[in-house]
Enzyme design. Structure first.
Site: not given
Lengths: 346, 346, 346, 346
Positions: A148-150
């Site tokens: 995921g990005c975070y």
């Protein structure tokens, strides 16, 4: 020439995959699926791609896809991904899955945060696709779960500290801010221009964002003990970019350590991780459009805490760029192929 | 490997030249001058360049520059450029000048809009660096005058119409809108974030912008007769991008012609000019970060006028990208080398 | 205390009406309709209104509305408006209609640009609600047709010139740029933050925007002869604001006239029209949040043309503020009541 | 009619004071000083003020000022303020000082973070101008020290919790994000539009921002014990707005308490503090242009922490609006006079 397909080409990760792959000398994009835009050229949906990408969107079944490519990016929502990915693997294809479906090793955790998992046996096999941590395993993977990005911004920021016991894992507070492209391209009042511009706000406050178990899985592995974090995401009035500001109390060992030197040595050879000089905080505008992750550390002697800051472009290193990095590793291409473009500023 | 120097590396065109050149396989950046930042790594001034560009800014005299490179980009303000360029040429170097100093063929016109010219003899030799119009002459040029950003967007939009007598050259009204990077990187109240964001305004209204003589020179050449235009620039709250909306009354011939077909055939083979389908207006966000120029035409049957629309990224096709395109031509490299990256969207 | 209802309170014009009316000492907001948000406090839909507006949205029939207020703002789409307005008038209510349904005096024109009109008899009675032109007639109107946002910016800019024969009405070219709030609050991919931010583009090019007949009606009345215009709208990456840049060829009389003095004398006593000093162009950021219209003129001696520039806040002077100005006139309140707040800058 | 002067009218707090005061029925603006713009109408410097504010900027000595008004806003930088304020007080004037010079009660703390203090005797007298905490003392003050923007957002968010022992004061982590107007109107590369837009970054990381002692002073008073905080400011690509996200570990008492009810009762009667319903985070775009402070709380049961969120408009409640609120209190006007305008959205 590797034949590559994008499943779910009409979202923001899809168009970014197509943009990056257009400059990749070792592959050919041979399939791009979209239910909504079937029959339209992808460059008609995303006019930035004109004269650079000539593929037409199609509404293809998994069976039809099998003849069209040898390698696939699954850029569809979670749950949809696990309907597709096992069948691609069964047919001998390799896959980078950009959804959350294969990121968590523990099926129960997945089911607690998402829904029942239809192919839990693959969770053990899937490799968490953060090359800076799992490069060797990605090279031989059939299925890579793109982070995921975070989590990408957070794990790269904290792993070295946790591995060496330099911060107290019980004190982690992660305040993250993301550009609006992270919300995807579905029509919605909440992400209209007039609702977002000239504004800023938190969302999913209080431990409810689904990236939390992913962050905790990887930080726990780095720490060698279970880690629970406070994580608050915010919505920035920018298209691209995540900046995470992370707070942790230093251990005694951490207070004495030269953390900057540790980070420089850890990431010196990494082509996409840049440790900034002391006193220089990262900025999303300095990683925009690139696969870079910029990191900085600052001790706060007044409180005994450390502040770690991390900036990525959420649709490149936080999604499509990292996916191509993983594809490169899985196919024996040089890891940086197609990804070395410098961020664009201003 | 061509050794290349950037004179004036610390402005927005300088950093963009460095970004593009970092991905260019045929050259090596061997000099980057900056008075203000001498001694600092360019990647310290522009942190987006870290791990991609390792040159250090220097305050070099022209003499010192001569040993450092064979090809130069002059990215300094007008007047400063004409102090430097002749000496580079005298020493046998080739130059792309990004200033206005060698764009106008007529010294009197230059002096009317700027100041006295110190090397008017070079005006006849300098080639106007719009490859789509002057490709062959650029190939053999020693000195290429890189076009202004507004003129690039306008000339590509109008040249085919004027060449074929399809619009009345006395009726040209050009309403152009530019991103704020066009104003440069000097500290100034007028371009502070809070003055520009969430706003929009014209400037230099009424025929006073210095790009007018450049536009008129090239449109007159295309039309085969003197052309005078109304030109109004506006400041957009975006970093990059110019959109020009141009109005002209169609001639009888123009009313009957298939203008779209004309544009498609004119620009079909051009790698950086994209003629959009009928009914699709261009948008700056679809050329962002690229060397593309997007064009569209729309007849207005109610008024007998034609509207031509043109979008570029002002610091790529409107400055540094076009400069590299010219460098490629002047050195026998494939024209698109280093420039084929698709625009970034979103 | 006038009891006022807003029909269609949950769009951007609705929330702005509520915001302005919250500071209006002569009225009480007694009804706010919304099908979608019925039962919710308006301040829940628009949290900016908390502690300032306490009305609850209701899904009310016209009959139910009659008991609730004496004066109505119809802030619903065209076609919906003409289903409601006649019944309000029949019941003795006064109405400001913010839709296009009663702006055009000629039913055939309305039907050519929109659809069949169900109450064409009211077109003769309805007053075009531009107070600077029709103040006296608005005072006694039962039904005021609130002008469109683009037309407001254009008509105030051009009426004095046309009335006095100072420009050639055959040469009018109107290049208008609007903030995204003009597109309304419906969920749509085209107005998502990521599609609009850091970008700019024209739309409805070539004489197809429905504000054209409205502009031409009023300019024709001012000129005393039929006027046809070229009109191109563009989408700005800002929330609020319209800037129109208008080109016209000066008549001989116009070339000699002191146009600035004419505008100053025309608008000197107007509380909401501000004629800027020569050489100062208007800017949307200087009218933001206010009912002001800023005007400037610039002759271009090179071309014999005049450039007229006009800036408004599209949801205040271009919609809800002007609607309240009309309400004030129709009810004998001082015209500026609730509307004198200065624009917000920065 | 109170005669009021603004000392330092040409910054962003100055123009905002002038805008608010233009709608204030009890005062008359009789002096506005600016060295840089002396002789210019303030509405020429800030065209948003045209037809609303007619004062001319003057370069006035303190002596000259004394004849011009009875009440002063000092909107000059710290250090400059303490050169002026004592002389105004000596002449019997009342002052709201918007600088930091009289916010800290302890001269040593001031000198540790700023420079030597030239009127330390006034530190005991000056009232910290947060009306929600010190309303009664402000009513009788000669000198009110208007709080900093970040401290306003933080202290309103935390004071009730600390007063009641509901959070552990040793665990406070404050992650704040501010719009760019907070950086002022001085020309500077770092706040140019192109440097800030489409980006986000922290600054003054690690306990070095000068608002820290002010925050700690007030939180310590609320807690009844010394409080040390981690505070990290960030720069948002918006003009106006601060959002603070604050983390604290709940005490046992805090874990059991109904914190939302506490906040509602604490702030129910406050005209400018709005406690949002559970699950609704604040957003800067919902307080824009207003004197409101929006607060929300969220427990995180996974970590035992509380997240408190606070949004203000940094130049209204964070500066000029709060200053007018203080002026109202100091002069016996209704506290909300001139300040009740609802936030404008979108």
């Amino acid at each position: 020439m590797l034949h590559v397909g994008i499943i779910g080409a009409s979202g923001y990760t899809g168009v970014e995959l197509a943009r990056i792959l257009a400059g990749h000398p070792e592959i050919r994009l041979t399939a791009a699926t979209s239910r909504q835009y079937a029959g339209k050229a992808l460059a008609e949906v995303f006019p930035n791609l004109r004269k650079r990408v000539d593929i037409v969107c199609e509404n293809l079944s998994v069976e039809e896809l099998l003849d069209r490519a040898d390698f696939f990016f699954a850029a569809v929502p979670h749950k949809t991904a696990m309907d597709i990915v096992p069948r691609l693997l069964d047919a001998g294809k390799k896959v980078v899955d950009l959804s959350a479906d294969y990121r968590l090793h523990d099926a129960a955790t997945y089911e607690a945060w998402y829904q029942p998992h239809s192919s839990p046996h693959l969770l053990a096999e899937a490799v968490y696709g953060l090359p800076e941590l799992y490069r060797d395993r990605i090279r031989t993977a059939r299925l890579t779960a793109n982070p995921g990005c975070y989590p990408t911004s957070v794990i790269l920021a904290l792993a070295p500290l946790l591995r060496h016991g330099l911060i107290d894992p019980a004190t982690l507070i992660i305040d993250s801010k993301s550009g609006t492209s992270g919300a995807g391209r579905a029509a919605s009042v909440g992400t209209l221009f007039c609702e977002v511009t000239d504004g800023f706000k938190p969302y999913k406050v209080g431990g409810s964002h689904r990236h939390i178990p992913e962050i905790e899985q990887e930080l726990s592995l780095a720490a060698g003990q279970p880690v629970t974090v406070s994580f608050t995401p915010h919505l920035l009035p920018i298209s691209r970019g995540i900046l995470s500001t992370i707070y942790a109390t230093l251990t005694e060992q951490g207070r004495d350590a030269d953390l900057h030197a540790l980070y420089e040595s850890t990431y010196d050879a990494e082509p996409f991780v840049r440790v900034l000089p002391a006193g220089t905080p990262p900025a999303t505008q300095h990683v925009r459009g690139s696969n870079c992750c910029d990191l900085a550390l600052q001790k706060d002697s007044r409180t005994g805490r450390l502040i770690v800051m991390s900036a990525i472009d959420n649709i490149v290193k936080g999604a499509s760029g990292q996916a191509v990095q993983n594809m490169n590793l899985m196919n024996g291409f040089p890891e940086t192929t197609g990804l070395l473009g410098a961020p664009f500023f201003p």
